[in-house]
Design a protein around this motif. Structure first.
Motif, PDB file in Angstrom:
ATOM      1  N   UNK A   3      37.679  42.255  41.097  1.00 19.67           N
ATOM      2  CA  UNK A   3      38.905  41.447  41.137  1.00 19.67           C
ATOM      3  C   UNK A   3      38.571  39.957  41.084  1.00 19.67           C
ATOM      4  N   UNK A   4      39.358  39.206  40.357  1.00 19.40           N
ATOM      5  CA  UNK A   4      39.147  37.767  40.257  1.00 19.40           C
ATOM      6  C   UNK A   4      39.697  37.195  38.970  1.00 19.40           C
ATOM      7  N   UNK A   5      39.284  35.966  38.683  1.00 16.07           N
ATOM      8  CA  UNK A   5      39.706  35.249  37.481  1.00 16.07           C
ATOM      9  C   UNK A   5      38.476  35.003  36.623  1.00 16.07           C
ATOM     10  N   UNK A   6      38.623  35.269  35.332  1.00 18.21           N
ATOM     11  CA  UNK A   6      37.506  35.187  34.398  1.00 18.21           C
ATOM     12  C   UNK A   6      37.843  34.313  33.197  1.00 18.21           C
ATOM     13  N   UNK A   7      36.832  33.610  32.692  1.00 15.92           N
ATOM     14  CA  UNK A   7      36.916  33.044  31.359  1.00 15.92           C
ATOM     15  C   UNK A   7      36.630  34.210  30.429  1.00 15.92           C
ATOM     16  N   UNK A   8      37.417  34.341  29.376  1.00 15.20           N
ATOM     17  CA  UNK A   8      37.284  35.498  28.496  1.00 15.20           C
ATOM     18  C   UNK A   8      37.611  35.103  27.067  1.00 15.20           C
ATOM     19  N   UNK A   9      37.374  36.025  26.164  1.00 11.35           N
ATOM     20  CA  UNK A   9      37.822  35.886  24.785  1.00 11.35           C
ATOM     21  C   UNK A   9      38.587  37.147  24.442  1.00 11.35           C
ATOM     22  N   UNK A  10      39.644  36.963  23.698  1.00 12.69           N
ATOM     23  CA  UNK A  10      40.470  38.070  23.233  1.00 12.69           C
ATOM     24  C   UNK A  10      40.423  38.002  21.714  1.00 12.69           C
ATOM     25  N   UNK A  11      39.692  38.927  21.115  1.00  6.69           N
ATOM     26  CA  UNK A  11      39.413  38.820  19.686  1.00  6.69           C
ATOM     27  C   UNK A  11      38.801  37.441  19.445  1.00  6.69           C
ATOM     28  N   UNK A  12      39.451  36.578  18.664  1.00  5.41           N
ATOM     29  CA  UNK A  12      38.901  35.249  18.384  1.00  5.41           C
ATOM     30  C   UNK A  12      39.572  34.138  19.195  1.00  5.41           C
ATOM     31  N   UNK A  13      40.329  34.492  20.209  1.00  5.88           N
ATOM     32  CA  UNK A  13      41.076  33.493  20.966  1.00  5.88           C
ATOM     33  C   UNK A  13      40.502  33.320  22.372  1.00  5.88           C
ATOM     34  N   UNK A  14      40.406  32.061  22.854  1.00  4.32           N
ATOM     35  CA  UNK A  14      40.028  31.862  24.244  1.00  4.32           C
ATOM     36  C   UNK A  14      41.127  32.411  25.143  1.00  4.32           C
ATOM     37  N   UNK A  15      40.736  32.930  26.294  1.00  5.34           N
ATOM     38  CA  UNK A  15      41.718  33.560  27.173  1.00  5.34           C
ATOM     39  C   UNK A  15      41.291  33.438  28.627  1.00  5.34           C
ATOM     40  N   UNK A  16      42.270  33.588  29.500  1.00  4.79           N
ATOM     41  CA  UNK A  16      42.032  33.692  30.932  1.00  4.79           C
ATOM     42  C   UNK A  16      42.384  35.116  31.326  1.00  4.79           C
ATOM     43  N   UNK A  17      41.493  35.771  32.036  1.00  6.34           N
ATOM     44  CA  UNK A  17      41.733  37.156  32.444  1.00  6.34           C
ATOM     45  C   UNK A  17      41.836  37.230  33.966  1.00  6.34           C
ATOM     46  N   UNK A  18      42.863  37.912  34.444  1.00  4.70           N
ATOM     47  CA  UNK A  18      43.093  38.083  35.871  1.00  4.70           C
ATOM     48  C   UNK A  18      42.982  39.559  36.195  1.00  4.70           C
ATOM     49  N   UNK A  19      42.053  39.896  37.066  1.00  3.83           N
ATOM     50  CA  UNK A  19      41.875  41.273  37.515  1.00  3.83           C
ATOM     51  C   UNK A  19      42.396  41.342  38.943  1.00  3.83           C
TER      52      UNK A  19
END
Length: 86
Positions: A3-19
């Motif tokens: 659980x937490x907050x991550x820097x991520x990529x979604x396909x070719x887009x920068x993203x923020x991921x929240x678990x």
């Protein structure tokens, strides 16, 4: 991922991921068994699309917030902390 907050990529887009934390009853009932992803700077309707999320870096653990104002302030800090990873 934990659980937490991550820097991520979604396909070719920068993203923020929240678990969400399944141990927190409010989060478990609100989100269930999902990962919430915020696509930064993307336009269009992404609902229902199959995507691949790449977790780049865990920014912080899950934190409960007393209200929406506190959560919004932390989101701004999280977005700034993501920049080096994106």
């Amino acid at each position: 991922p934990k659980p937490g907050v991550y820097a991520a990529r979604l396909d070719d887009h920068p993203a923020a991921a929240f678990v969400p934390d399944p141990a927190d009853p409010a989060q478990a009932s609100k989100f269930g068994d999902v990962v919430e992803v915020h696509i930064l700077g993307a336009a269009g309707d992404w609902y229902g699309r199959r995507v691949e999320v790449h977790f780049l870096h865990r920014l912080r653990p899950y934190l409960p917030f007393p209200d929406q104002t506190a959560a919004s302030a932390q989101i701004r800090l999280d977005l700034e902390a993501m920049r080096p990873w994106l």
